[in-house]
Scaffold this active site. Sequence first.
Site, PDB file in Angstrom:
ATOM      1  N   ARG A 126       0.879  -1.235  -0.001  1.00  0.00           N
ATOM      2  CA  ARG A 126      -0.046   0.023   0.083  1.00  0.00           C
ATOM      3  C   ARG A 126       0.721   1.293  -0.150  1.00  0.00           C
ATOM      4  NH1 ARG A 126      -4.735   0.500   4.535  1.00  0.00           N
ATOM      5  NH2 ARG A 126      -2.847   0.949   5.904  1.00  0.00           N
ATOM      6  N   LYS A 228      -2.762   6.563   1.598  1.00  0.00           N
ATOM      7  CA  LYS A 228      -2.699   6.828   2.912  1.00  0.00           C
ATOM      8  C   LYS A 228      -1.805   8.043   3.215  1.00  0.00           C
ATOM      9  CE  LYS A 228      -2.631   4.824   7.355  1.00  0.00           C
ATOM     10  NZ  LYS A 228      -4.363   4.782   7.781  1.00  0.00           N
ATOM     11  N   GLU A 264     -16.434   6.181   4.201  1.00  0.00           N
ATOM     12  CA  GLU A 264     -15.807   5.577   5.398  1.00  0.00           C
ATOM     13  C   GLU A 264     -15.780   6.557   6.499  1.00  0.00           C
ATOM     14  OE1 GLU A 264     -11.414   5.820   5.581  1.00  0.00           O
ATOM     15  OE2 GLU A 264     -11.609   5.781   3.509  1.00  0.00           O
TER      16      GLU A 264
END
Length: 393
Positions: A126, A228, A264
């Site tokens: 990620r 992220k 989210e």
Amino acid sequence: MYGIGAFSRALALHHRFKLGTRYFTAQAASSLKPLCDPSTYSAEEYANIDWNNLGFGHTPTDYMYVTKSTGDGSFEQGKLDRFGNLELSPAAGVLNYGQGLYEGMKAFRRENGGIFLFRPDQNAARMQIGAERLCMPSLTTEHFLDALRQTVLANKRWIPPPGKGSLYIRPMLIGSGPILGLAPAPQYTFLVYVSPVGNYFKEGTAPLNIYVEEEYHRAVHGGAGGVKSITNYAPVMKPITRGKARGFSDVLYLDSVHKRYVEEVSSCNIFIVKGNIISTPVAGATILPGITRKTIIDIARDSGYEVEERLVEVDELCEADEVFCTGTAVGVAPVGSITYKGKRIEYKLGEEHVSKKLGSTLVGIQKGVIEDKRGWVMEIGEQTSWSNSMKAR
């Protein structure tokens, strides 16, 4: 949608990557010795803190791992330094343009004294995807995992006793080189620090109370919501602060285009349950592909549930039997109520509910009381266990 294809490609490359025996050479092991020999701490020795009242906050530990990029975009071998402040130019890319990424994972002890990580290769993949999105070089999977291993072992005494919490691990990749014009930084720093933590929410394991945010949005299509990036988190502080002042645990965001689809929560992904069907929004463009999210999807399917990754309309919250959230920090957190347009929707919870069953399975796998059929858990105290785990993936 942005992120899904790239993430799959990174994982495919990772699956072809195998750690050889060189991963555990004397040279790699000796990199700890100038500062800290992990063998100096026995399994019974712990830092002098109150493990029974451990919240989710930063506790300075002993060591951090630091490495810098070279001119060709690769990274130096790196080393352990005493935990402390970083020196950055005022013109550093991360300070001026927010060029930075972070990951989060946990190390935990089992009753037999072993130290384990959960799917750290997924965090490496990620971060590689995020680095590509933000025009940053990234570490190889091998280098990333070795940095985690060194940092955790050097701070072994800060890993809570079994059942008392975990050691939160924070890898960061930042543009540390000076840059004045809007462009990628000329140099990058990768670092790993750790902190012992307990429950993320002040409610502990109690059900969460969430409200649906209608004024602010977490991410937009074409942005960086699916990686992220550090830039995703400062904008949500205002709605979180406002929500907590009103007694809520966290905030649930809607899509920025139609304002009708659930995306989210500030710190975690969301699932809704209706009968035997579990639904969750599609990760990628504006939604972070959570590693706990992915794990719970696999566990749910293995347990006989039908799992749908799709657009979830906010009105479906009124019809859901159950709602829960997932994340590295929060684990699997049941939702007790959601407030939308002034209406409070409450959900009944209990030992037989889906979130409880799935969360118990996840914890059981991590603790070793449920068989780890997929090779998710990696032991870092024993060289053979780590190497075999990587080869099995």
